[in-house]
Scaffold this motif. Structure first.
Motif, PDB file in Angstrom:
ATOM      1  N   UNK A 106       4.918   6.420   3.576  1.00  0.00           N
ATOM      2  CA  UNK A 106       5.253   5.684   3.530  1.00  0.00           C
ATOM      3  C   UNK A 106       4.197   4.191   3.255  1.00  0.00           C
ATOM      4  N   UNK A 107       3.646   5.055   3.620  1.00  0.00           N
ATOM      5  CA  UNK A 107       2.410   3.999   2.335  1.00  0.00           C
ATOM      6  C   UNK A 107       2.020   3.796   1.084  1.00  0.00           C
ATOM      7  N   UNK A 108       2.109   4.892   0.377  1.00  0.00           N
ATOM      8  CA  UNK A 108       2.548   5.137  -0.744  1.00  0.00           C
ATOM      9  C   UNK A 108       3.655   4.327  -1.046  1.00  0.00           C
ATOM     10  N   UNK A 109       4.636   4.526  -0.880  1.00  0.00           N
ATOM     11  CA  UNK A 109       6.098   3.847  -1.174  1.00  0.00           C
ATOM     12  C   UNK A 109       5.102   2.663  -1.103  1.00  0.00           C
ATOM     13  N   UNK A 110       4.696   1.604  -0.348  1.00  0.00           N
ATOM     14  CA  UNK A 110       4.989   0.359   0.029  1.00  0.00           C
ATOM     15  C   UNK A 110       3.792  -0.199  -0.663  1.00  0.00           C
ATOM     16  N   UNK A 111       2.553   0.296  -1.145  1.00  0.00           N
ATOM     17  CA  UNK A 111       1.618   0.551  -2.414  1.00  0.00           C
ATOM     18  C   UNK A 111       2.465   0.199  -3.773  1.00  0.00           C
ATOM     19  N   UNK A 112       3.729   0.989  -4.358  1.00  0.00           N
ATOM     20  CA  UNK A 112       3.980   1.572  -5.338  1.00  0.00           C
ATOM     21  C   UNK A 112       4.844   0.546  -5.678  1.00  0.00           C
ATOM     22  N   UNK A 113       5.262  -0.354  -3.982  1.00  0.00           N
ATOM     23  CA  UNK A 113       6.328  -1.174  -4.701  1.00  0.00           C
ATOM     24  C   UNK A 113       5.687  -2.622  -5.161  1.00  0.00           C
ATOM     25  N   UNK A 114       5.092  -2.988  -5.117  1.00  0.00           N
ATOM     26  CA  UNK A 114       4.077  -4.031  -4.927  1.00  0.00           C
ATOM     27  C   UNK A 114       3.272  -4.089  -6.009  1.00  0.00           C
ATOM     28  N   UNK A 115       3.291  -5.894  -6.786  1.00  0.00           N
ATOM     29  CA  UNK A 115       2.451  -5.709  -8.000  1.00  0.00           C
ATOM     30  C   UNK A 115       0.505  -5.371  -7.295  1.00  0.00           C
ATOM     31  N   UNK A 116       0.660  -5.613  -6.375  1.00  0.00           N
ATOM     32  CA  UNK A 116      -1.075  -5.210  -6.251  1.00  0.00           C
ATOM     33  C   UNK A 116      -0.543  -3.713  -5.382  1.00  0.00           C
ATOM     34  N   UNK A 117      -1.818  -3.033  -5.721  1.00  0.00           N
ATOM     35  CA  UNK A 117      -1.746  -1.967  -3.681  1.00  0.00           C
ATOM     36  C   UNK A 117      -1.820  -2.422  -2.827  1.00  0.00           C
ATOM     37  N   UNK A 118      -2.393  -3.396  -2.690  1.00  0.00           N
ATOM     38  CA  UNK A 118      -3.630  -4.227  -1.849  1.00  0.00           C
ATOM     39  C   UNK A 118      -2.234  -4.624  -0.412  1.00  0.00           C
ATOM     40  N   UNK A 119      -2.294  -3.238   0.642  1.00  0.00           N
ATOM     41  CA  UNK A 119      -1.576  -3.901   2.096  1.00  0.00           C
ATOM     42  C   UNK A 119      -2.805  -4.012   2.692  1.00  0.00           C
ATOM     43  N   UNK A 120      -1.604  -5.116   3.886  1.00  0.00           N
ATOM     44  CA  UNK A 120      -2.904  -6.430   4.277  1.00  0.00           C
ATOM     45  C   UNK A 120      -3.648  -5.408   6.090  1.00  0.00           C
ATOM     46  N   UNK A 121      -4.357  -5.526   5.727  1.00  0.00           N
ATOM     47  CA  UNK A 121      -5.169  -4.772   7.516  1.00  0.00           C
ATOM     48  C   UNK A 121      -4.424  -4.934   8.604  1.00  0.00           C
ATOM     49  N   UNK A 122      -3.765  -6.254   8.655  1.00  0.00           N
ATOM     50  CA  UNK A 122      -3.017  -6.740  10.015  1.00  0.00           C
ATOM     51  C   UNK A 122      -1.704  -5.101   9.642  1.00  0.00           C
ATOM     52  N   UNK A 123      -0.851  -5.514   8.722  1.00  0.00           N
ATOM     53  CA  UNK A 123      -0.186  -4.341   8.419  1.00  0.00           C
ATOM     54  C   UNK A 123      -0.379  -2.550   8.995  1.00  0.00           C
ATOM     55  N   UNK A 124      -1.566  -2.925   7.767  1.00  0.00           N
ATOM     56  CA  UNK A 124      -2.070  -0.823   7.740  1.00  0.00           C
ATOM     57  C   UNK A 124      -2.575  -0.219   9.510  1.00  0.00           C
ATOM     58  N   UNK A 125      -2.727  -1.244   9.793  1.00  0.00           N
ATOM     59  CA  UNK A 125      -3.226  -1.442  11.295  1.00  0.00           C
ATOM     60  C   UNK A 125      -1.804  -0.631  12.276  1.00  0.00           C
ATOM     61  N   UNK A 126      -0.964  -1.749  12.219  1.00  0.00           N
ATOM     62  CA  UNK A 126      -0.016  -1.394  13.116  1.00  0.00           C
ATOM     63  C   UNK A 126       0.760  -0.328  12.587  1.00  0.00           C
ATOM     64  N   UNK A 127       0.605  -0.008  11.295  1.00  0.00           N
ATOM     65  CA  UNK A 127       1.351   1.391  10.102  1.00  0.00           C
ATOM     66  C   UNK A 127       0.917   2.491  11.209  1.00  0.00           C
ATOM     67  N   UNK A 128      -1.044   2.220  11.186  1.00  0.00           N
ATOM     68  CA  UNK A 128      -1.778   3.603  11.734  1.00  0.00           C
ATOM     69  C   UNK A 128      -1.600   3.886  13.821  1.00  0.00           C
ATOM     70  N   UNK A 129      -1.315   2.853  14.415  1.00  0.00           N
ATOM     71  CA  UNK A 129      -1.125   2.710  15.470  1.00  0.00           C
ATOM     72  C   UNK A 129       1.004   3.593  16.059  1.00  0.00           C
ATOM     73  N   UNK A 130       1.807   2.523  15.179  1.00  0.00           N
ATOM     74  CA  UNK A 130       2.647   3.573  14.956  1.00  0.00           C
ATOM     75  C   UNK A 130       3.076   4.849  15.230  1.00  0.00           C
ATOM     76  N   UNK A 131       2.565   5.514  13.973  1.00  0.00           N
ATOM     77  CA  UNK A 131       2.037   6.904  14.240  1.00  0.00           C
ATOM     78  C   UNK A 131       1.467   7.547  15.248  1.00  0.00           C
ATOM     79  N   UNK A 132       0.955   6.842  16.842  1.00  0.00           N
ATOM     80  CA  UNK A 132       0.793   7.115  18.321  1.00  0.00           C
ATOM     81  C   UNK A 132       1.983   7.561  18.408  1.00  0.00           C
TER      82      UNK A 132
END
Length: 133
Positions: A106-132
């Motif tokens: 999911x993270x790799x696909x998000x990075x690939x979709x946009x002009x910049x591969x940078x994902x906002x910290x709050x979005x990454x943290x949300x994804x990390x928490x969803x993993x649990x």
């Protein structure tokens, strides 16, 4: 906080990944240099790492493994060229780190979709928490 050996191990893993396609692009070197600065590794020690192969140190914290995976993903995008070998390798690295393959994909696909591969910290943290969940 990471020990010096853990920081060196993180950088060695990143250097090995950066050269998976057979070369080290200037932008990849620049990105690695920024990470070394962030980890407070001096320039001489950093440059010496390109001539070393040390056994990796296992990252104990799941959050730190997630953070390292994201750094590797940013490194993969730093030269502007996505090599198929890099994509396969990074997915395997995520599995070897014990990260959920659905989350890493999911993270790799998000990075690939946009002009910049940078994902906002709050979005990454949300994804990390969803993993649990």
């Amino acid at each position: 906080m990471h020990t010096y050996d853990e920081k060196i191990s993180l950088l060695l893993e990143m250097i090995a990944f950066a050269t998976i396609d057979g070369s080290l692009h200037k932008k990849e070197y620049a990105f690695l240099s920024i990470v070394a600065d962030e980890l407070k590794i001096d320039k001489a020690a950093f440059n010496d790492l390109f001539h070393q192969e040390l056994p990796p140190i296992v990252i104990k914290s799941e959050f730190d493994r997630f953070h390292q995976f994201y750094r590797l993903a940013l490194l993969m995008h730093s030269d502007g060229v996505l090599h198929p070998k890099e994509e396969v390798t990074i997915l395997q690295i995520g599995i070897d780190m014990g990260l959920n393959p659905i989350v890493t994909t999911r993270i790799l696909k998000m990075m690939k979709k946009t002009q910049s591969p940078i994902i906002e910290a709050d979005v990454l943290l949300k994804i990390f928490k969803e993993q649990h969940n």
